[in-house]
Design an enzyme around this catalytic site. Structure first.
Site, PDB file in Angstrom:
ATOM      1  N   HIS A   1       8.876  -3.596  -4.083  1.00  8.90           N
ATOM      2  CA  HIS A   1       8.079  -3.929  -2.897  1.00  8.90           C
ATOM      3  C   HIS A   1       9.000  -4.552  -1.851  1.00  8.90           C
ATOM      4  O   HIS A   1      10.005  -5.184  -2.187  1.00  8.90           O
ATOM      5  CB  HIS A   1       6.969  -4.915  -3.270  1.00  8.90           C
ATOM      6  CG  HIS A   1       6.113  -5.335  -2.106  1.00  8.90           C
ATOM      7  ND1 HIS A   1       5.245  -4.477  -1.472  1.00  8.90           N
ATOM      8  CD2 HIS A   1       6.013  -6.527  -1.461  1.00  8.90           C
ATOM      9  CE1 HIS A   1       4.635  -5.128  -0.494  1.00  8.90           C
ATOM     10  NE2 HIS A   1       5.094  -6.362  -0.465  1.00  8.90           N
TER      11      HIS A   1
ATOM     12  N   ASP B   1       0.811  -1.224   0.000  1.00  6.86           N
ATOM     13  CA  ASP B   1       0.000   0.000   0.000  1.00  6.86           C
ATOM     14  C   ASP B   1       0.847   1.279   0.000  1.00  6.86           C
ATOM     15  O   ASP B   1       0.352   2.353   0.301  1.00  6.86           O
ATOM     16  CB  ASP B   1      -0.932   0.017   1.205  1.00  6.86           C
ATOM     17  CG  ASP B   1      -0.181  -0.055   2.528  1.00  6.86           C
ATOM     18  OD1 ASP B   1       1.073  -0.188   2.499  1.00  6.86           O
ATOM     19  OD2 ASP B   1      -0.822   0.024   3.593  1.00  6.86           O
TER      20      ASP B   1
ATOM     21  N   CYS C   1       4.910  -0.319   2.524  1.00  3.02           N
ATOM     22  CA  CYS C   1       5.457  -1.668   2.701  1.00  3.02           C
ATOM     23  C   CYS C   1       6.799  -1.695   3.428  1.00  3.02           C
ATOM     24  O   CYS C   1       7.036  -2.572   4.262  1.00  3.02           O
ATOM     25  CB  CYS C   1       5.557  -2.390   1.364  1.00  3.02           C
ATOM     26  SG  CYS C   1       6.625  -1.572   0.151  1.00  3.02           S
TER      27      CYS C   1
END
Length: 326
Positions: free
Chosen positions: A316, A179, A182
């Site tokens: 990510h 989101d 992370c």
């Protein structure tokens, strides 16, 4: 007469198509819907991976591979449809139009009008910042679509390499919500693991700590910030202002965290941080805080995984935990 589900479904599809034709989306509305669809797919992936984390290690591995393949199929299908929808509005990825279309998408994301008009006064600094952020987001969107055209999923390859690296060490990955927070959520998860309960800091508090540390030690970060954020033709006297805006975004938005923020985190927490990757060499930060013979939560390293191709969205971070914890 009994209801016919198939007829109802077809009727719903026809109605949906008619509504879509009647209500033409603007580019901004389409991009917003595309982001929501991508977020929904991310949520579905998280739920599927959670459901697959049951049974023996062999069963979990098989289920995880099935989930990765299914999400890759859905992601590819979604991106192809989104690309087609953008093409209908005249924003294709063809070589001749690519730069102009990308510029228009950037302006739309940044909230700048894409209509033709007589050039007015020089854009304000805030508009420049919005356009720069939008440029990064649009480039990211474009990169996603290009990656989806590959026959072999880079994400699957990356995950397999990372798994081969972590499994012999007795570690596995704890999935973190993608989101924008992370990095901070992954660190929060690590701190909770170290304490055996809850983390002493929430992800939002970690953001605020990072921003405060970077402001206090600005001269340590400005050279790196300058190399990544200096706009062409922009006077250097605006650097301090832009750095402050950057720090403000760290503490008050969901801006993605990277190497600068990791550098600040290792000093804020006085922790050694290890970042594993399936696409790049592993990285260590804060080696001066790496403990030798000491034991206890304060001596434990923070272990993260960096994913270049996670969720088909690019960068990510996840939390790396002992396999026995899962």
């Amino acid at each position: 007469m009994a209801d016919n589900p198939q007829v109802d479904d077809k009727l719903s599809e026809v109605i949906s198509e008619n509504v879509s034709e009647q209500k033409k989306e603007t580019l901004e509305e389409m991009l917003s819907r595309h982001r929501k669809e991508t977020n929904d797919l991310q949520s579905k992936e998280m739920a599927m991976k959670k459901a697959a984390a049951k049974g023996s290690k062999a069963e979990q591995k098989a289920k995880k591979k099935q989930v990765d393949e299914e999400i890759h199929r859905l992601s590819t299908k979604l991106k192809e449809r989104q690309a087609e929808e953008l093409a209908l509005l005249g924003y294709s990825n063809t070589t001749d139009k690519q730069k102009g279309n990308l510029d228009n998408i950037v302006k739309a994301i940044a909230g700048v009008s894409v209509t033709n008009h007589v050039e007015q006064s020089k854009p304000s600094k805030s508009v420049k910042r919005r356009e720069k952020r939008a440029q990064q987001e649009a480039a990211r969107e474009q990169r996603i679509q290009e990656e989806q055209s590959q026959i072999v999923s880079d994400r699957l390859i990356e995950n397999e390499r990372l798994e081969q690296k972590l499994e012999p060490l007795g570690f596995t990955i704890n999935e973190i919500k993608p989101d924008g927070h992370c990095l901070y959520r992954a660190v929060e998860d690590q701190l909770a693991l170290h304490s055996g309960g809850s983390s002493p800091y929430t992800y939002q508090e970690l953001r605020e700590m990072v921003a405060a540390y970077m402001r206090k030690h600005a001269m340590d970060f400005l050279p790196f910030f300058l190399s990544e954020n200096m706009a062409d033709g922009e006077p250097e006297d605006s650097l301090t202002e832009r750095f402050e805006n950057y720090c403000r975004e760290i503490e008050s938005t969901a801006a993605w965290g990277g190497q600068l923020e990791l550098g600040a985190l290792t000093h804020c927490l006085k922790k050694h941080i290890m970042i594993f990757s399936g696409s790049f060499p592993d990285v260590e930060m804060g080696k001066e805080y790496k403990s030798g013979d000491e034991t206890g939560p304060s001596s434990l390293s923070i272990m993260l995984s960096y994913h270049r191709h996670a969720f088909g969205l690019g960068e990510h971070y996840n939390s790396v935990v002992p396999s026995s914890v899962r």
